[in-house]
Design a protein around this motif. Sequence first.
Motif, PDB file in Angstrom:
ATOM      1  N   VAL A 103      22.384 151.549 101.466  1.00  0.00           N
ATOM      2  CA  VAL A 103      22.952 152.894 101.539  1.00  0.00           C
ATOM      3  C   VAL A 103      22.436 153.622 102.782  1.00  0.00           C
ATOM      4  O   VAL A 103      23.194 154.284 103.501  1.00  0.00           O
ATOM      5  CB  VAL A 103      22.605 153.690 100.254  1.00  0.00           C
ATOM      6  N   THR A 104      21.141 153.493 103.044  1.00  0.00           N
ATOM      7  CA  THR A 104      20.531 154.153 104.196  1.00  0.00           C
ATOM      8  C   THR A 104      21.104 153.609 105.505  1.00  0.00           C
ATOM      9  O   THR A 104      21.425 154.372 106.427  1.00  0.00           O
ATOM     10  CB  THR A 104      19.008 153.957 104.172  1.00  0.00           C
ATOM     11  N   LEU A 105      21.240 152.303 105.595  1.00  0.00           N
ATOM     12  CA  LEU A 105      21.792 151.688 106.801  1.00  0.00           C
ATOM     13  C   LEU A 105      23.223 152.162 107.050  1.00  0.00           C
ATOM     14  O   LEU A 105      23.596 152.490 108.190  1.00  0.00           O
ATOM     15  CB  LEU A 105      21.754 150.167 106.674  1.00  0.00           C
ATOM     16  N   PRO A 160      -1.286 164.495 117.784  1.00  0.00           N
ATOM     17  CA  PRO A 160      -1.478 163.610 118.946  1.00  0.00           C
ATOM     18  C   PRO A 160      -0.133 163.235 119.575  1.00  0.00           C
ATOM     19  O   PRO A 160       0.886 163.170 118.899  1.00  0.00           O
ATOM     20  CB  PRO A 160      -2.171 162.381 118.338  1.00  0.00           C
ATOM     21  N   ARG A 161      -0.154 162.980 120.859  1.00  0.00           N
ATOM     22  CA  ARG A 161       1.078 162.614 121.578  1.00  0.00           C
ATOM     23  C   ARG A 161       0.989 161.200 122.149  1.00  0.00           C
ATOM     24  O   ARG A 161       1.679 160.877 123.107  1.00  0.00           O
ATOM     25  CB  ARG A 161       1.339 163.604 122.716  1.00  0.00           C
ATOM     26  N   THR A 162       0.164 160.349 121.602  1.00  0.00           N
ATOM     27  CA  THR A 162       0.001 158.990 122.108  1.00  0.00           C
ATOM     28  C   THR A 162       1.186 158.121 121.676  1.00  0.00           C
ATOM     29  O   THR A 162       1.849 158.415 120.676  1.00  0.00           O
ATOM     30  CB  THR A 162      -1.293 158.365 121.573  1.00  0.00           C
ATOM     31  N   PRO A 163       1.461 157.035 122.407  1.00  0.00           N
ATOM     32  CA  PRO A 163       2.542 156.131 122.003  1.00  0.00           C
ATOM     33  C   PRO A 163       2.352 155.605 120.576  1.00  0.00           C
ATOM     34  O   PRO A 163       3.326 155.491 119.820  1.00  0.00           O
ATOM     35  CB  PRO A 163       2.464 155.003 123.035  1.00  0.00           C
ATOM     36  N   ARG A 164       1.119 155.280 120.215  1.00  0.00           N
ATOM     37  CA  ARG A 164       0.852 154.793 118.857  1.00  0.00           C
ATOM     38  C   ARG A 164       1.243 155.832 117.815  1.00  0.00           C
ATOM     39  O   ARG A 164       1.867 155.509 116.806  1.00  0.00           O
ATOM     40  CB  ARG A 164      -0.629 154.440 118.704  1.00  0.00           C
ATOM     41  N   TYR A 165       0.908 157.074 118.079  1.00  0.00           N
ATOM     42  CA  TYR A 165       1.183 158.119 117.098  1.00  0.00           C
ATOM     43  C   TYR A 165       2.683 158.405 117.016  1.00  0.00           C
ATOM     44  O   TYR A 165       3.230 158.622 115.929  1.00  0.00           O
ATOM     45  CB  TYR A 165       0.422 159.397 117.440  1.00  0.00           C
ATOM     46  N   LEU A 166       3.357 158.396 118.148  1.00  0.00           N
ATOM     47  CA  LEU A 166       4.794 158.599 118.141  1.00  0.00           C
ATOM     48  C   LEU A 166       5.495 157.477 117.376  1.00  0.00           C
ATOM     49  O   LEU A 166       6.479 157.722 116.667  1.00  0.00           O
ATOM     50  CB  LEU A 166       5.314 158.674 119.573  1.00  0.00           C
ATOM     51  N   ALA A 167       4.987 156.255 117.488  1.00  0.00           N
ATOM     52  CA  ALA A 167       5.550 155.144 116.732  1.00  0.00           C
ATOM     53  C   ALA A 167       5.368 155.361 115.231  1.00  0.00           C
ATOM     54  O   ALA A 167       6.250 155.036 114.429  1.00  0.00           O
ATOM     55  CB  ALA A 167       4.897 153.829 117.162  1.00  0.00           C
ATOM     56  N   ARG A 168       4.221 155.928 114.847  1.00  0.00           N
ATOM     57  CA  ARG A 168       3.977 156.245 113.439  1.00  0.00           C
ATOM     58  C   ARG A 168       4.995 157.263 112.928  1.00  0.00           C
ATOM     59  O   ARG A 168       5.506 157.157 111.810  1.00  0.00           O
ATOM     60  CB  ARG A 168       2.566 156.808 113.271  1.00  0.00           C
ATOM     61  N   LEU A 169       5.276 158.268 113.735  1.00  0.00           N
ATOM     62  CA  LEU A 169       6.247 159.285 113.337  1.00  0.00           C
ATOM     63  C   LEU A 169       7.637 158.678 113.152  1.00  0.00           C
ATOM     64  O   LEU A 169       8.370 159.028 112.221  1.00  0.00           O
ATOM     65  CB  LEU A 169       6.288 160.397 114.385  1.00  0.00           C
ATOM     66  N   VAL A 170       7.998 157.763 114.043  1.00  0.00           N
ATOM     67  CA  VAL A 170       9.291 157.082 113.944  1.00  0.00           C
ATOM     68  C   VAL A 170       9.377 156.279 112.640  1.00  0.00           C
ATOM     69  O   VAL A 170      10.385 156.325 111.923  1.00  0.00           O
ATOM     70  CB  VAL A 170       9.514 156.180 115.166  1.00  0.00           C
ATOM     71  N   MET A 171       8.324 155.547 112.327  1.00  0.00           N
ATOM     72  CA  MET A 171       8.307 154.760 111.098  1.00  0.00           C
ATOM     73  C   MET A 171       8.364 155.665 109.868  1.00  0.00           C
ATOM     74  O   MET A 171       9.067 155.366 108.897  1.00  0.00           O
ATOM     75  CB  MET A 171       7.049 153.882 111.059  1.00  0.00           C
ATOM     76  N   GLU A 172       7.634 156.758 109.901  1.00  0.00           N
ATOM     77  CA  GLU A 172       7.637 157.669 108.762  1.00  0.00           C
ATOM     78  C   GLU A 172       9.010 158.291 108.544  1.00  0.00           C
ATOM     79  O   GLU A 172       9.440 158.492 107.403  1.00  0.00           O
ATOM     80  CB  GLU A 172       6.584 158.760 108.950  1.00  0.00           C
ATOM     81  N   ALA A 173       9.708 158.606 109.621  1.00  0.00           N
ATOM     82  CA  ALA A 173      11.061 159.140 109.486  1.00  0.00           C
ATOM     83  C   ALA A 173      11.969 158.130 108.794  1.00  0.00           C
ATOM     84  O   ALA A 173      12.810 158.488 107.957  1.00  0.00           O
ATOM     85  CB  ALA A 173      11.621 159.505 110.864  1.00  0.00           C
ATOM     86  N   THR A 174      11.795 156.855 109.129  1.00  0.00           N
ATOM     87  CA  THR A 174      12.591 155.798 108.508  1.00  0.00           C
ATOM     88  C   THR A 174      12.256 155.664 107.025  1.00  0.00           C
ATOM     89  O   THR A 174      13.154 155.573 106.180  1.00  0.00           O
ATOM     90  CB  THR A 174      12.343 154.467 109.235  1.00  0.00           C
ATOM     91  N   TYR A 175      10.969 155.640 106.694  1.00  0.00           N
ATOM     92  CA  TYR A 175      10.566 155.569 105.287  1.00  0.00           C
ATOM     93  C   TYR A 175      11.108 156.757 104.502  1.00  0.00           C
ATOM     94  O   TYR A 175      11.624 156.615 103.385  1.00  0.00           O
ATOM     95  CB  TYR A 175       9.039 155.568 105.171  1.00  0.00           C
ATOM     96  N   LEU A 176      10.966 157.950 105.067  1.00  0.00           N
ATOM     97  CA  LEU A 176      11.397 159.163 104.382  1.00  0.00           C
ATOM     98  C   LEU A 176      12.899 159.139 104.127  1.00  0.00           C
ATOM     99  O   LEU A 176      13.368 159.494 103.029  1.00  0.00           O
ATOM    100  CB  LEU A 176      11.021 160.385 105.217  1.00  0.00           C
ATOM    101  N   MET A 177      13.657 158.746 105.125  1.00  0.00           N
ATOM    102  CA  MET A 177      15.107 158.654 104.977  1.00  0.00           C
ATOM    103  C   MET A 177      15.480 157.658 103.891  1.00  0.00           C
ATOM    104  O   MET A 177      16.353 157.927 103.043  1.00  0.00           O
ATOM    105  CB  MET A 177      15.722 158.244 106.317  1.00  0.00           C
TER     106      MET A 177
END
Length: 232
Positions: A24-26, A193-210
């Motif tokens: 459904v999400t996809l 934080p604005r590091t690449p690692r942290y931004l990747a975490r935010l991207v993953m969390e958005a996917t999980y949340l969705m």
Amino acid sequence: MPRPLQRNPWRYMRDADVLHAAVVTLLAVLLSAGLVWLGYLAHVWRIARGARTTLSGRWVVLVFGRQLAGDEPGHDYRGRLARALVLLREGRARRVLLLGGYSGGRRSEAEAGHAWLQRQGLPADARVELEQESVDSLENLRHARGLLQGGDRAEVMPPVALLTSRYHLARCLLLARRLGFDGHPVAAEETLPRTPRYLARLVMEATYLMWIDLGVRWARLIGHRRMAGRIS
């Protein structure tokens, strides 16, 4: 003695309801040309950026665990524990629940977190409890609810502070509210934080949340009680 459950995100991929929600999400992402996902990313970013680090009054504080590194708290988990220690020393935490079961090591995340706090000078009068049965954020909150209610589902739970890393706050807040908590996010880090690692975490969390949110909304729309009841 039975072997404790271990953190393993791939175990969910054997669950028909989880796969149903993933399909459904996809479809939602494809049909919206990615706009739905961008909306969730903006929400995760907003919560992460705007969360406070202090509290007024005295609170029940839920500290979310994180996978251990060699049986010791890693960087993110230490940040959460350090914030909890500040709240305890300031008298803002009247009760702290350390949440987290076994994530591959010889001791639970909660146990390792408690040991770390003790080494850092945990106040002698601090009321700290360990929840060591859960293997993910949803189970963290379910077991915390049981501890707070003392087995009586009719008992009114107090408002709680949800203490975790900024990237993790939006998901914890959504799950907590679905489970009936009056939850208030508290960030481990002083700023986002604005590091690449942290931004990747935010991207993953958005996917999980969705994935979680759209799955529950869809289940309610089609009257799929078992699927909708996965977060309850």
